[in-house]
Design a protein around this motif. Structure first.
Motif, PDB file in Angstrom:
ATOM      1  N   CYS A   8      -1.021 -14.210   2.496  1.00  0.00           N
ATOM      2  CA  CYS A   8      -1.063 -15.595   2.629  1.00  0.00           C
ATOM      3  C   CYS A   8      -2.397 -16.209   1.931  1.00  0.00           C
ATOM      4  CB  CYS A   8      -1.109 -15.780   4.364  1.00  0.00           C
ATOM      5  SG  CYS A   8      -2.600 -15.219   5.121  1.00  0.00           S
ATOM      6  N   ALA A   9      -2.622 -17.411   1.944  1.00  0.00           N
ATOM      7  CA  ALA A   9      -3.509 -18.117   1.323  1.00  0.00           C
ATOM      8  C   ALA A   9      -3.903 -19.338   1.958  1.00  0.00           C
ATOM      9  CB  ALA A   9      -3.230 -18.682   0.054  1.00  0.00           C
ATOM     10  N   VAL A  10      -5.318 -19.891   1.835  1.00  0.00           N
ATOM     11  CA  VAL A  10      -5.602 -20.959   2.547  1.00  0.00           C
ATOM     12  C   VAL A  10      -5.672 -22.067   1.630  1.00  0.00           C
ATOM     13  CG1 VAL A  10      -7.547 -21.960   3.867  1.00  0.00           C
ATOM     14  CG2 VAL A  10      -7.228 -19.531   3.830  1.00  0.00           C
ATOM     15  N   VAL A  11      -4.985 -23.083   1.903  1.00  0.00           N
ATOM     16  CA  VAL A  11      -5.295 -24.577   1.108  1.00  0.00           C
ATOM     17  C   VAL A  11      -6.502 -24.940   1.210  1.00  0.00           C
ATOM     18  CG1 VAL A  11      -4.021 -26.634   0.804  1.00  0.00           C
ATOM     19  CG2 VAL A  11      -2.717 -24.831   1.557  1.00  0.00           C
ATOM     20  N   PRO A  12      -7.122 -25.407   0.161  1.00  0.00           N
ATOM     21  CA  PRO A  12      -8.498 -25.659   0.086  1.00  0.00           C
ATOM     22  C   PRO A  12      -8.896 -26.958   0.964  1.00  0.00           C
ATOM     23  CG  PRO A  12      -7.953 -24.763  -1.869  1.00  0.00           C
ATOM     24  CD  PRO A  12      -6.802 -24.753  -1.134  1.00  0.00           C
ATOM     25  N   LYS A  13      -8.026 -27.881   0.429  1.00  0.00           N
ATOM     26  CA  LYS A  13      -8.263 -29.152   1.263  1.00  0.00           C
ATOM     27  C   LYS A  13      -8.190 -29.263   2.660  1.00  0.00           C
ATOM     28  CE  LYS A  13      -8.835 -32.576  -2.329  1.00  0.00           C
ATOM     29  NZ  LYS A  13      -8.226 -32.349  -3.471  1.00  0.00           N
ATOM     30  N   THR A  14      -6.774 -28.574   2.904  1.00  0.00           N
ATOM     31  CA  THR A  14      -6.701 -28.879   4.642  1.00  0.00           C
ATOM     32  C   THR A  14      -6.915 -27.670   5.412  1.00  0.00           C
ATOM     33  OG1 THR A  14      -4.360 -27.938   3.886  1.00  0.00           O
ATOM     34  CG2 THR A  14      -4.480 -30.315   3.944  1.00  0.00           C
TER      35      THR A  14
ATOM     36  N   VAL B 202      -1.224 -20.663   4.543  1.00  0.00           N
ATOM     37  CA  VAL B 202       0.608 -20.418   4.385  1.00  0.00           C
ATOM     38  C   VAL B 202       0.682 -19.204   3.550  1.00  0.00           C
ATOM     39  CG1 VAL B 202       0.628 -23.165   3.542  1.00  0.00           C
ATOM     40  CG2 VAL B 202       0.090 -21.437   1.862  1.00  0.00           C
ATOM     41  N   CYS B 203       1.969 -18.564   4.097  1.00  0.00           N
ATOM     42  CA  CYS B 203       2.383 -17.309   3.609  1.00  0.00           C
ATOM     43  C   CYS B 203       2.881 -17.688   1.962  1.00  0.00           C
ATOM     44  CB  CYS B 203       3.600 -16.895   4.322  1.00  0.00           C
ATOM     45  SG  CYS B 203       2.928 -16.838   6.226  1.00  0.00           S
TER      46      CYS B 203
END
Lengths: 184, 283
Positions: free
Chosen positions: A21-27, A31-32
């Motif tokens: 997964c990763a973290v969307v920087p802005k929000t 998300v996987c």
């Protein structure tokens, strides 16, 4: 966030086994990124294009993703062939429609499930002169158009024996031939 | 892995759609820097089909078919914004006229080609007849031309018109199968297409009409873009971006993203806009 210095900095991905997964920087949304084959979505809860199901069972029992089930009446080169969750077919071809592309379109008749495309759905081609209200639709199965009085044939293109004047557009009229002077 | 969604570094990149995301591969010269590949945008609920790039504002544009829409985002780090979200059936190909500040798209359910300003205003249908499965669309603003392909199995064709839909002509209709992918190389003035039915990569000079084969035996192309000596196509068989050296006439490299699922549209995000003046500027 590994920079906070607490034991809760790193949390397991909320994704099915094996997915990263990763973290969307802005929000800050997680998300996987590597969902199991055939699945996609924020939590791998959706099926890939061309497949349908409910892989996480979000709306009922778990249904693994399966290829669109459209009675062989879709084109594999098309995109968006069915609804990803319900499987409703969205791009029926060969003049078919219906949830599974299993019926003939309006204005066509025959067997949408026939194996040969040429045998599937044929146009009604109702005769304009012989059909009630110039209808273009016919019985889905037999192809019978709705004929005006004393009009015959599947496509309402001829008068019944003993009748004439299909051109009137109001049905055919009795010939009224004198039985003595007529040959039949 | 740590956050993945950042501004792209300067330079020229390939941008391509893979179902719920838009990925990029940096180009070094004409070669892919595969280690530098990563997602530009995660759109997990979407099925992204077409992608196009506006070199002026450095924005990527894409079509999406689950809740049919056309959206854009800055590749320098920006929020995705829908510019068209009503009255779309199945938007597929999208093309940018960076000079006229317009976008063009094909809709395979409405069977038409439409145009709008880049913000979605001034929308208009410019071709609405004789289309069955329109997909790829390409704009050549310096010459004022539009090109598109229709993969209709009964009568596939590649067509052209002026950018208002006028002067429409069929360029190719013989020996086509499923011409999914189209690209125009302004340097050589060649229109090239990749065909998933004939498995050929071919080009033609639209003005002269001469046609030449670059490569045969390609697998299942969906989208294609060109840059210099190379063409890059997305392949539904290998779920990969395949590089074709057009002069050597062979596949020279492939890039397979970690996620194994279909790749759709592909475009080149130029570091700088190509030179050229708007054909309509003289009007």
């Amino acid at each position: 966030d590994a920079t906070q210095g607490t034991s809760a900095d790193c949390q397991p991905c909320p994704c099915p086994a094996g997915a990263t997964c990763a973290v969307v920087p802005k929000t800050r949304e997680v998300v996987c990124t590597n969902c199991p084959a055939g699945t996609t979505g924020k939590r791998c809860e959706l099926c890939d294009d061309g497949f349908f199901g409910d892989p996480l069972g979000q709306n009922g029992p778990v249904r693994a993703c399966r290829a669109c089930k459209c009675s062989d009446n879709i084109d594999p080169n098309a995109v968006g062939n069915c609804n990803r969750e319900t499987g409703e077919c969205l791009k029926c071809i060969y003049n078919t429609n219906g949830f599974f592309c299993d019926r003939c379109q309006e204005g066509f008749y025959g067997n949408a499930l026939a194996s040969n495309p040429a045998d599937k759905c044929k146009p009604c081609s109702c005769s304009g002169q012989g059909t009630v209200g110039h209808q273009t639709t016919c019985s889905q199965v037999t192809g019978q158009c709705q004929c005006l009085p004393n009009v015959a044939e599947r496509d309402c293109s001829a008068c019944q024996p003993g009748f004439f004047n299909l051109q009137s557009g109001a049905g055919c009229e009795r010939c009224n031939c004198n039985p003595i002077g007529s040959t039949n | 892995p740590r956050p993945d969604v950042d501004a792209l570094p300067p330079g020229t990149h390939l941008l391509f759609a893979q179902s719920g995301r838009i990925e990029h591969v940096p180009l070094e010269g004409y070669d892919m820097n595969k280690d530098g590949a990563k997602a530009v945008l995660y759109l997990p609920a979407k099925v992204v089909i077409g992608v196009a790039y506006d070199c002026v504002e450095k924005m990527v544009y894409w079509t999406e078919i689950t809740s049919p829409s056309i959206s854009r985002a800055s590749i320098q780090g920006g929020e995705p914004t829908a510019v068209i979200s009503s009255n779309l059936g199945s938007p597929e190909g999208v093309a940018i006229d960076h000079l006229g500040r317009l976008m063009f798209w094909t809709d395979s359910l409405k069977d038409h080609i439409a145009v709008a300003s880049l913000d979605g205003s001034q929308r208009r249908v410019i071709v609405d007849s004789g289309l069955i499965n329109p997909r790829a669309i390409i704009a050549d603003p310096p010459n004022g031309n539009l090109y598109w392909a229709d993969w209709n199995r009964d009568a596939p064709k590649i067509e052209t018109s002026h950018m208002d839909g006028s002067n429409r002509r069929v360029l190719v209709k013989d020996d086509l199968g499923l011409p999914n992918a189209l690209t125009y190389d302004s340097q050589s003035s060649l229109l090239c297409w990749a065909d998933a039915g004939t498995h050929k990569l071919e080009c033609m000079h639209p003005g002269r009409g001469d046609r030449s084969q670059i490569l045969e035996g390609i697998q299942y192309p969906f989208g294609i873009t060109s840059l210099g000596k190379n063409m890059y196509y997305t392949d539904w068989k290998r779920n990969a971006v395949v590089v074709v050296d057009r002069y050597a006439g062979r596949e020279s490299n492939t890039f397979q993203p970690q996620k194994q699922t279909k790749l759709y549209g592909i475009t080149t995000a130029y570091a700088q806009c190509p030179a050229g003046q708007n054909y309509c500027a003289g009007n």
